[in-house]
Enzyme design. Sequence first.
Site, mmCIF file in Angstrom:
data_model
loop_
_atom_site.group_PDB
_atom_site.id
_atom_site.type_symbol
_atom_site.label_atom_id
_atom_site.label_comp_id
_atom_site.label_asym_id
_atom_site.label_seq_id
_atom_site.Cartn_x
_atom_site.Cartn_y
_atom_site.Cartn_z
ATOM 1 N N LYS A 22 1.009 -0.956 0.129
ATOM 2 C CA LYS A 22 0.182 -0.198 -0.010
ATOM 3 C C LYS A 22 1.176 0.982 -0.143
ATOM 4 O O LYS A 22 0.216 1.978 -0.736
ATOM 5 C CB LYS A 22 -1.020 0.244 0.500
ATOM 6 N N SER A 23 1.643 0.570 0.255
ATOM 7 C CA SER A 23 3.017 2.450 1.093
ATOM 8 C C SER A 23 3.156 2.943 -0.629
ATOM 9 O O SER A 23 2.884 3.938 -1.108
ATOM 10 C CB SER A 23 3.717 2.219 2.050
ATOM 11 N N ARG A 81 3.122 5.866 -3.238
ATOM 12 C CA ARG A 81 3.982 6.761 -3.396
ATOM 13 C C ARG A 81 4.080 6.899 -5.517
ATOM 14 O O ARG A 81 4.617 7.989 -5.729
ATOM 15 C CB ARG A 81 5.211 6.550 -2.928
ATOM 16 N N GLY A 90 -5.157 8.258 5.181
ATOM 17 C CA GLY A 90 -4.195 8.952 5.768
ATOM 18 C C GLY A 90 -3.175 8.990 4.831
ATOM 19 O O GLY A 90 -2.149 10.275 5.232
ATOM 20 N N ARG A 129 -9.219 12.191 12.154
ATOM 21 C CA ARG A 129 -7.933 12.144 12.263
ATOM 22 C C ARG A 129 -7.115 12.981 12.544
ATOM 23 O O ARG A 129 -7.213 14.537 12.126
ATOM 24 C CB ARG A 129 -7.393 10.480 11.448
ATOM 25 N N ASP A 158 1.622 -0.891 11.856
ATOM 26 C CA ASP A 158 0.467 -1.743 11.644
ATOM 27 C C ASP A 158 0.370 -2.921 12.124
ATOM 28 O O ASP A 158 -0.442 -3.392 11.522
ATOM 29 C CB ASP A 158 0.467 -1.721 10.118
HETATM 30 C C1 S3P Z 1 2.037 5.300 5.904
HETATM 31 C C2 S3P Z 1 2.823 5.101 7.214
HETATM 32 C C3 S3P Z 1 2.561 4.714 8.574
HETATM 33 C C4 S3P Z 1 1.407 3.861 8.265
HETATM 34 C C5 S3P Z 1 0.657 3.582 7.355
HETATM 35 C C6 S3P Z 1 1.158 3.596 6.352
HETATM 36 C C7 S3P Z 1 2.897 5.295 4.518
HETATM 37 O O1 S3P Z 1 1.487 6.144 9.179
HETATM 38 O O2 S3P Z 1 0.540 3.182 10.181
HETATM 39 O O3 S3P Z 1 -0.017 2.180 7.403
HETATM 40 O O4 S3P Z 1 2.771 4.825 3.670
HETATM 41 O O5 S3P Z 1 3.789 6.462 5.264
HETATM 42 P P1 S3P Z 1 2.966 7.537 10.160
HETATM 43 O O6 S3P Z 1 3.569 7.608 9.013
HETATM 44 O O7 S3P Z 1 1.091 7.662 10.284
HETATM 45 O O8 S3P Z 1 3.165 6.346 11.011
#
Ligand code: S3P
Length: 449
Positions: free
Chosen positions: A28-29, A33, A100, A128, A326
């Site tokens: 996902k991250s 990006r 988020g 949030r 996570d």
């Molecule tokens: C993420 C960073 C984390 C993680 C989220 C994905 C990212 O959040 O919990 O699921 O892709 O940069 P935080 O930056 O709030 O720790």
Amino acid sequence: MSGHGTPTPMTARNGNALRGEARVPGDKSISHRSLILGALSVGETRVRGLLDGEDVLATGAAMRAFGADVSQDGDEWVVHGVGVGGFAEPEDVIDCGNAGTGVRLIMGAMATTGISATFTGDASLRSRPMGRVTDPLALFGAASYGRSGGRLPLTMVGAATPLPVEYELPMPSAQVKSAVLLAGLNAPGETRVIEPEATRDHTERMLRGFGAELSVEDSKDGRVITLTGYPELKPQSIDVPRDPSSAAFPVCAALIVEGSDVLVPNIGLNPTRAGLFYTLQDMGADLTFENQREEGGEPVADLRAKFSPDMKGIDVPPERAASMIDEYPILSVVAAHAEGRTYMAGVKELRVKESDRIDAMAVGLRANGVEVDEGEDWWAVEGRGAGGVPGGAAVAARLDHRIAMSFLCLGLASQKPVTVDDASPIATSFPIFESLMSGLGGQLDRSNS
Ligand code: S3P
């Protein structure tokens, strides 16, 4: 995209062993990006293995709203970017759904362009904190007007003549780090982020891959990341690795369901993401890394997880928290099946995720017969040993995919079924969860009991 439609209750029951191969979706991250950096490049970026979960699709729609062309070509996603500083003003509100990462990174990417945009999301995202990104983005000159506590909906007015920024992260957050770095792309000179605790480093690796000038040094204050502004980002061809955070669910379920043996191929073991797997090994899990190799500069392995009836509770090292942030919800489910107490400290960030994850797990575990203690930044689970979790209760997923999946894994191993009131948020990160777990033999059904 705000909200997930009609709630979908789901029940998991203990029946079969889990066996076979679990091909989990793309990271996902890295998927978020890929779309954002593709949109900030000039030319065509092609992405294979993109996670087509709701969170990432919302980021794709947002990139379109800012002027990039995002489309699907068979199994590949194609992004025609507008270049650094090339975002156009969106005509409507940007709805980031549950994500988020999406909203915070996109705010960063637009904060140093002379346009305005208004962001919203589902009830979880609207609750949030956004001050953690709008505060550093204000240092570049961006203004933001949100609800109380800096919450969404929020309008950001980008800085037309941005200044470069030096910022020390007040909390370990890859999202905040990434927002500052993406804003720094369209600022003059050097933007610097100091990170006292290392968090996932996908933004740094990918910015370099797209041709930005970025250096990372370890200092007594932590990692110092320096980015030179106004690069010309070059489009890339990206293979998204499979998501270790999604792999966590079939791996952990296999450890606690009697007779299980599951192979989860091709999982990235980037040290900033892999903390859960080392923690499970420390607990005595039968979890091995097969076929270890390097792909695209990242360590990768096939994970093999087998039923592990002799796991012991441990004190999880707090310095490992960022690399498994996570994964605490599903770790707490494994801890419930271990002997003794598992203590998890240094985790106050869990309280501001898609839900307050300490509270969500504590309430649901207690309802299912597991004792949990908690403080503001720690919690502890009293293990009941293999097969010792009573289960039998319904729990609230609180619009949080990882809470829903964790309790469904609990139900696959507990004495009585466990019901989640709404499994629909799972589609944000792991749309094939139900079919994948059922394919391994897991008994999941869309019902209330
Ligand atoms: C993420 C960073 C984390 C993680 C989220 C994905 C990212 O959040 O919990 O699921 O892709 O940069 P935080 O930056 O709030 O720790």
